[in-house]
Write an enzyme that holds these catalytic residues in place. Structure first.
Site, PDB file in Angstrom:
ATOM      1  N   ILE A  65     -12.827  20.140 -45.229  1.00  0.00           N
ATOM      2  CA  ILE A  65     -11.519  20.310 -45.238  1.00  0.00           C
ATOM      3  C   ILE A  65     -10.119  20.908 -44.800  1.00  0.00           C
ATOM      4  CG2 ILE A  65      -9.036  19.289 -46.791  1.00  0.00           C
ATOM      5  CD1 ILE A  65     -10.915  19.599 -48.995  1.00  0.00           C
ATOM      6  N   ASP A  66     -10.117  20.252 -43.660  1.00  0.00           N
ATOM      7  CA  ASP A  66      -8.959  20.483 -42.477  1.00  0.00           C
ATOM      8  C   ASP A  66      -7.833  20.752 -42.844  1.00  0.00           C
ATOM      9  OD1 ASP A  66      -8.422  23.050 -40.513  1.00  0.00           O
ATOM     10  OD2 ASP A  66      -7.159  21.328 -39.369  1.00  0.00           O
ATOM     11  N   GLU A 126     -16.618  25.453 -42.689  1.00  0.00           N
ATOM     12  CA  GLU A 126     -15.803  26.743 -42.789  1.00  0.00           C
ATOM     13  C   GLU A 126     -15.952  27.404 -44.415  1.00  0.00           C
ATOM     14  OE1 GLU A 126     -11.840  25.278 -42.647  1.00  0.00           O
ATOM     15  OE2 GLU A 126     -11.475  27.624 -43.777  1.00  0.00           O
ATOM     16  N   ASP A 149     -16.265  21.694 -41.075  1.00  0.00           N
ATOM     17  CA  ASP A 149     -14.349  21.676 -41.481  1.00  0.00           C
ATOM     18  C   ASP A 149     -14.526  20.204 -42.820  1.00  0.00           C
ATOM     19  OD1 ASP A 149     -12.821  22.465 -42.919  1.00  0.00           O
ATOM     20  OD2 ASP A 149     -11.000  22.755 -40.990  1.00  0.00           O
ATOM     21  N   THR A 189      -6.598  22.407 -45.551  1.00  0.00           N
ATOM     22  CA  THR A 189      -6.129  22.532 -47.535  1.00  0.00           C
ATOM     23  C   THR A 189      -5.611  22.618 -48.347  1.00  0.00           C
ATOM     24  OG1 THR A 189      -8.826  23.839 -47.152  1.00  0.00           O
ATOM     25  CG2 THR A 189      -7.685  23.678 -48.966  1.00  0.00           C
ATOM     26  N   ASP A 205     -12.581  24.340 -36.875  1.00  0.00           N
ATOM     27  CA  ASP A 205     -11.133  23.886 -36.903  1.00  0.00           C
ATOM     28  C   ASP A 205     -11.221  23.069 -35.313  1.00  0.00           C
ATOM     29  OD1 ASP A 205      -9.623  25.902 -39.039  1.00  0.00           O
ATOM     30  OD2 ASP A 205      -9.472  27.380 -37.779  1.00  0.00           O
TER      31      ASP A 205
END
Ligand code: IPD
Ligand code: CA
Length: 263
Positions: A87-88, A69, A85, A90, A216
């Site tokens: 940190i999905d 990402e 990702d 954030t 995502d």
């Protein structure tokens, strides 16, 4: 090979989750930059976590490709590409809302074969291998996932999310205004990856969102699929235009309603 890819995804995902948890200061996390709009934030920890995941994976599998990402991409020479990702969720991470995840998928010739998602704050793990099922793990307890039969539409709890771009948000809000009176309720947790995993476990009945990117939903989409959920888009495969997911027993009806509402 998919089992090996999942094992590596899990090993690296757990290390990354520890890194995210231990790097998070008390209170609110500082924003390093913005992306698609002023509300689309990224922190130094997102970048550092993606760097960690990329270096750990590529030191073990140097020929593979990597798409993240935060954009630290690597073109590979093997058929395997990692879709990550760091940190999905954030915005949840920034505010300290305990709903953010590390998400790691391994695609072979463009098809996701292994997926791993871990909720950093709770430690709950979700994983899948194509054709071999998906599971959820808390501590030592691992449970195979089978999505339950869904309720009728009027009783459906539907997960969704919003773009960071105001003009797109306005359209999403209009679609939601159509949908909300026709279902039990909606949930907007702030992590599409966790939404899809929770759908696999029966904590939601369906999911719909426009504007999601591959990182995502790549890993969590496989977790849902392997639990028996149908994950689809406008012409079959989910993509940036639309991701819809529901149990196949009722997906046709659910998806038709989403489209009729303007999703
Ligand atoms: C976001 C989350 C959110 C979804 C957004 C995504 P990020 O990812 O998955 O639930 O509604 O569309 O961009 O920015 O937290 O990695
Ligand atoms: Ca994300």
């Amino acid at each position: 090979m998919s089992d090996e890819l999942l094992a590596l995804a899990r090993e690296v995902g757990l290390e990354a989750a520890d890194f995210v948890a231990s790097s998070r200061p008390d209170g609110r996390v500082g924003v390093a930059d913005t992306k698609s709009s002023p509300t689309d934030v990224v922190t130094e920890i997102d970048h550092a976590t993606e760097d960690l995941i990329r270096s750990r994976i590529l030191e073990r599998r140097p020929d593979d490709g990597f798409v993240g990402e935060e954009g630290h991409d690597v073109q590979g020479t093997s058929p395997v590409e990692w879709v990550v990702d760091p940190i999905d969720g954030t915005v949840n991470f920034v505010y300290g809302i305990p709903c953010y995840a590390v998400s790691i998928a391994a695609a072979v010739d463009g098809v996701v074969e292994a997926g791993y998602v871990v909720n950093v704050a709770s430690g709950e793990e979700w994983a899948a291998v194509r054709g071999a099922g998906s599971w959820r793990q808390v501590g030592e307890r691992r449970v195979r996932l089978t999505a339950p039969e869904p309720p009728v539409l009027a009783h459906a709890l539907v997960g969704t999310g919003f773009s960071y771009v105001p003009e797109i948000r306005a359209k999403q809000a209009a679609a939601l205004a159509q949908l909300l009176p026709q279902v039990r309720d909606i949930r907007r947790t702030g992590s599409a990856a966790l939404d899809l995993c929770e759908l696999a476990a029966g904590r939601l009945d369906a999911f719909v969102e426009q504007g999601l990117m591959p990182w995502d939903h790549a890993a969590a989409g496989l977790v849902a699929t392997e639990a028996g959920i149908l994950v689809a888009g406008l012409d079959g495969e989910p993509d940036e235009r639309l991701v819809m997911a529901a149990h196949p027993a009722i997906s046709e009806e659910y998806f038709a309603l989403f489209r009729a509402c303007g999703f």
